[in-house]
Design a protein around this motif. Structure first.
Motif, PDB file in Angstrom:
ATOM      1  N   LYS A 205       0.835  -1.206   0.000  1.00 25.66           N
ATOM      2  CA  LYS A 205       0.000   0.000   0.000  1.00 25.66           C
ATOM      3  C   LYS A 205       0.872   1.259   0.000  1.00 25.66           C
ATOM      4  CE  LYS A 205      -3.716  -0.489   0.031  1.00 25.66           C
ATOM      5  NZ  LYS A 205      -4.693  -0.596  -1.077  1.00 25.66           N
ATOM      6  N   LEU A 209       0.070   4.084  -2.684  1.00 26.71           N
ATOM      7  CA  LEU A 209      -0.427   5.408  -2.272  1.00 26.71           C
ATOM      8  C   LEU A 209       0.683   6.454  -2.206  1.00 26.71           C
ATOM      9  CD1 LEU A 209      -2.954   4.481   0.570  1.00 26.71           C
ATOM     10  CD2 LEU A 209      -3.432   4.965  -1.828  1.00 26.71           C
ATOM     11  N   ASP A 231      -5.587   4.351   7.215  1.00 28.36           N
ATOM     12  CA  ASP A 231      -6.926   4.527   6.633  1.00 28.36           C
ATOM     13  C   ASP A 231      -7.162   3.582   5.465  1.00 28.36           C
ATOM     14  OD1 ASP A 231      -7.754   6.429   8.400  1.00 28.36           O
ATOM     15  OD2 ASP A 231      -7.128   8.135   7.176  1.00 28.36           O
ATOM     16  N   ALA A 232      -6.099   3.295   4.703  1.00 30.74           N
ATOM     17  CA  ALA A 232      -6.264   2.426   3.537  1.00 30.74           C
ATOM     18  C   ALA A 232      -6.431   0.959   3.924  1.00 30.74           C
ATOM     19  CB  ALA A 232      -5.055   2.588   2.608  1.00 30.74           C
ATOM     20  N   ASP A 268     -13.043  11.849   0.928  1.00 25.53           N
ATOM     21  CA  ASP A 268     -13.920  10.688   0.792  1.00 25.53           C
ATOM     22  C   ASP A 268     -14.092  10.297  -0.672  1.00 25.53           C
ATOM     23  OD1 ASP A 268     -14.249  10.574   3.529  1.00 25.53           O
ATOM     24  OD2 ASP A 268     -16.047  11.830   3.515  1.00 25.53           O
ATOM     25  N   ARG A 270     -11.920  10.809  -3.040  1.00 25.87           N
ATOM     26  CA  ARG A 270     -10.677  10.181  -3.500  1.00 25.87           C
ATOM     27  C   ARG A 270     -10.669   8.690  -3.157  1.00 25.87           C
ATOM     28  NH1 ARG A 270      -6.581  13.923  -4.750  1.00 25.87           N
ATOM     29  NH2 ARG A 270      -7.055  16.054  -4.101  1.00 25.87           N
ATOM     30  N   ARG A 271     -11.074   8.361  -1.933  1.00 26.94           N
ATOM     31  CA  ARG A 271     -11.106   6.947  -1.548  1.00 26.94           C
ATOM     32  C   ARG A 271     -12.119   6.177  -2.388  1.00 26.94           C
ATOM     33  NH1 ARG A 271     -10.093   9.167   3.579  1.00 26.94           N
ATOM     34  NH2 ARG A 271     -12.311   9.414   4.013  1.00 26.94           N
ATOM     35  N   THR A 274     -10.636   5.635  -5.817  1.00 32.65           N
ATOM     36  CA  THR A 274      -9.590   4.606  -5.768  1.00 32.65           C
ATOM     37  C   THR A 274     -10.198   3.217  -5.651  1.00 32.65           C
ATOM     38  OG1 THR A 274      -8.063   6.175  -4.723  1.00 32.65           O
ATOM     39  CG2 THR A 274      -7.538   3.823  -4.541  1.00 32.65           C
ATOM     40  N   ASN A 275     -11.227   3.070  -4.814  1.00 30.72           N
ATOM     41  CA  ASN A 275     -11.882   1.772  -4.654  1.00 30.72           C
ATOM     42  C   ASN A 275     -12.529   1.321  -5.961  1.00 30.72           C
ATOM     43  OD1 ASN A 275     -11.153   1.542  -1.971  1.00 30.72           O
ATOM     44  ND2 ASN A 275     -13.023   2.504  -1.222  1.00 30.72           N
ATOM     45  N   GLU A 312      -4.219  11.226  -8.028  1.00 33.25           N
ATOM     46  CA  GLU A 312      -4.003   9.925  -7.383  1.00 33.25           C
ATOM     47  C   GLU A 312      -3.214   8.958  -8.268  1.00 33.25           C
ATOM     48  OE1 GLU A 312      -4.921   9.160  -4.233  1.00 33.25           O
ATOM     49  OE2 GLU A 312      -5.454  11.296  -4.110  1.00 33.25           O
TER      50      GLU A 312
END
Length: 512
Positions: A205, A209, A231-232, A268, A270-271, A274-275, A312
């Motif tokens: 990770k 990241l 967090d990841a 949020d 961005r996550r 990414t997901n 990202e």
């Protein structure tokens, strides 16, 4: 294989033209130079040719046979490579030897677009019931509605092959102390494995990241970077585990987490982006990512999504150009090109496309043969194996025919002019199912462009971006099979209103 009439016609023309080989072959279009000479020698010796054409086969010793099979198994399961290295035997003979001496080397997976994969929660519950059962595994499998091998396959994937399928303790056994000691050792090994897996995931990770090297010292990271890693991974590991491994104080974590949330209003998003990108084989561009965000009730402009993806470093892998080549030979009359590059269909099961593509990984070669529906791009059926032979295409066609067996639909099946689609097995299946044959022109791959496009998307999104160095053939087949199921069930297609093929059919009230 030539009939008696074809061979006698060639010999008579050869004699009539003064035994000129080139002129005879040019006028007939067949056979080869050596075949014509052989037929003429037989004709002069017997004043006739045998009714059936028998191809003489050289004799090989058991040592030569074993050496050829071992070379095939030890050099990437490549028939052509073995033939070049040893100079013998023929491709069909070598394949037969491998089937005879090592039948387990032949791998083939067949699938069809019916039903959805079982959810992970059901698999976990089934494995728990298997390991704590009172009755036999067959009874447990019947309760769940799956086969016994499927149940054990779930157990192997979730727990590993080394874990026993029955974990109940038998205290009345005279070996109970030894068993307890072994279980303590197994539990200790599991804790060590989990610790190593945690370290591996953190380093991986950090590479994704923070763009750090895989060998980076975690203690040299800033508290802000450590917070990003926590967090990841906090969905996979407990928070105390992550904090202890990274050497991050709990108060420092919550402090930097609050600062990150205040400083970036798109944290949020961005996550979520990414997901979406990671869960969809890293092949979604900003348009598809935006469509997936809209499904989650997150509304952003395309420019914002594109900017966040750029920040990202979420970029789709580009296509590698390959030199085009095609074989122009003809072995039998071909049907008319009914499709004629019209890949639009008003309803499902009107036009089907098929072809074979090759994947070359370090472990060997794997071949995929699908049937694509022109209506929405759904993969109707597919087969994956280690040889591009008749069985590969025939099993795929059988699975596709099953999907229309209970209806009056008789689609046009379009293919190139390969020998796979001219063999008796394929022709008899097409005739029995009353399907209509269509073939591309000679050496013209754009005549089957929609099927070639599916291969291009599959390789661009799944095959080219990844390193397959440590992947076995069985694992690769499972990955391709999983991708096709995801392609049918979840992959967004902008041309279908940002729906997957199955979702599109459901929105129209059609059976998938």
């Amino acid at each position: 294989m030539y009939s008696y009439e074809d061979r006698i016609r060639a010999v008579e023309l050869y004699i009539k033209l003064g035994k000129r080989i080139a002129a005879t072959i040019r006028q007939l279009g067949y056979p080869t130079k050596n075949a014509l000479k052989s037929w003429h020698r037989e004709y002069e010796r017997c004043h006739d040719l045998p009714a059936r054409y028998v191809r003489s086969r050289p004799k090989y010793s058991a040592e030569q046979k074993k050496a050829a099979v071992e070379h095939y198994l030890n050099h990437g399961h490549c028939l052509a490579g073995t033939l070049r290295a040893l100079g013998y035997p023929g491709r069909e003979t070598l394949a037969a030897w491998v089937d005879e001496l090592h039948p387990e080397a032949r791998k083939c997976v067949v699938g069809k677009a019916v039903g959805a994969p079982q959810p992970r929660e059901l698999k976990q519950a089934a494995v728990i019931e298997l390991c704590t059962r009172e009755e036999s595994a067959r009874v447990v499998a019947q309760k769940i509605g799956v086969s016994r091998p499927t149940l054990y396959n779930w157990k192997n994937k979730l727990l590993g092959r080394e874990v026993p399928a029955l974990m109940k303790r038998h205290n009345d056994s005279p070996q109970a102390p030894e068993r307890a000691d072994l279980e303590r050792q197994v539990e200790s090994l599991r804790r060590n494995i989990r610790q190593l897996q945690l370290e591996h995931d953190i380093l991986k990770k950090a590479n994704e990241l923070l763009k750090k090297d895989l060998g980076v010292d975690l203690q040299l990271l800033t508290n802000r970077e450590k917070t990003l890693l926590v967090d990841a991974l906090k969905q996979t590991y407990a928070l105390p585990e992550l904090l202890a491994e990274l050497g991050l104080a709990r108060s420092s974590y919550f402090y930097h987490r609050a600062r990150l949330r205040v400083s970036d209003k798109y944290a949020d998003v961005r996550r979520a982006i990414t997901n979406i990108f990671e869960l969809n084989h890293r092949c979604y561009g900003y348009r598809r990512v935006r469509a997936a965000l809209v499904r989650q009730q997150v509304f952003l402009s395309e420019k914002v999504v594109r900017r966040l993806m750029k920040q990202e470093r979420l970029a789709v892998a580009t296509t590698r150009r390959r030199r085009y080549g095609s074989y122009l030979g003809e072995i039998s009359p071909a049907p008319e090109n009914i499709i004629n590059r019209d890949f639009q269909a008003a309803a499902p099961n009107e036009k089907w496309l098929t072809d074979i593509t090759e994947f070359q990984i370090p472990a060997g070669k794997v071949y995929l043969s699908p049937v694509i529906d022109c209506f929405d791009g759904l993969v109707v059926s597919w087969s994956i194996g280690t040889r591009p032979d008749a069985e590969l295409v025939n099993t795929m066609l059988d699975a596709a025919i099953e999907t229309v067996a209970n209806s009056d639909e008789r689609p046009v099946v379009h293919s190139d002019r390969g020998a796979h689609y001219r063999w008796p097995g394929w022709l008899s299946r097409m005739r029995d199912a009353k399907l209509i044959r269509s073939m591309s022109r000679k050496g013209c791959s754009p005549d089957n462009a929609a099927c070639e496009g599916f291969f291009g998307r599959l390789k661009t999104e799944l095959f080219y971006p990844r390193d397959w160095q440590a992947i076995t053939i069985e694992q690769f087949i499972a990955v391709v099979d999983s991708y096709i199921r995801w392609y049918n069930e979840k992959r967004i297609k902008i041309s279908l209103g940002s729906l997957s093929p199955r979702e599109y059919r459901e929105s129209l009230g059609l059976a998938a």
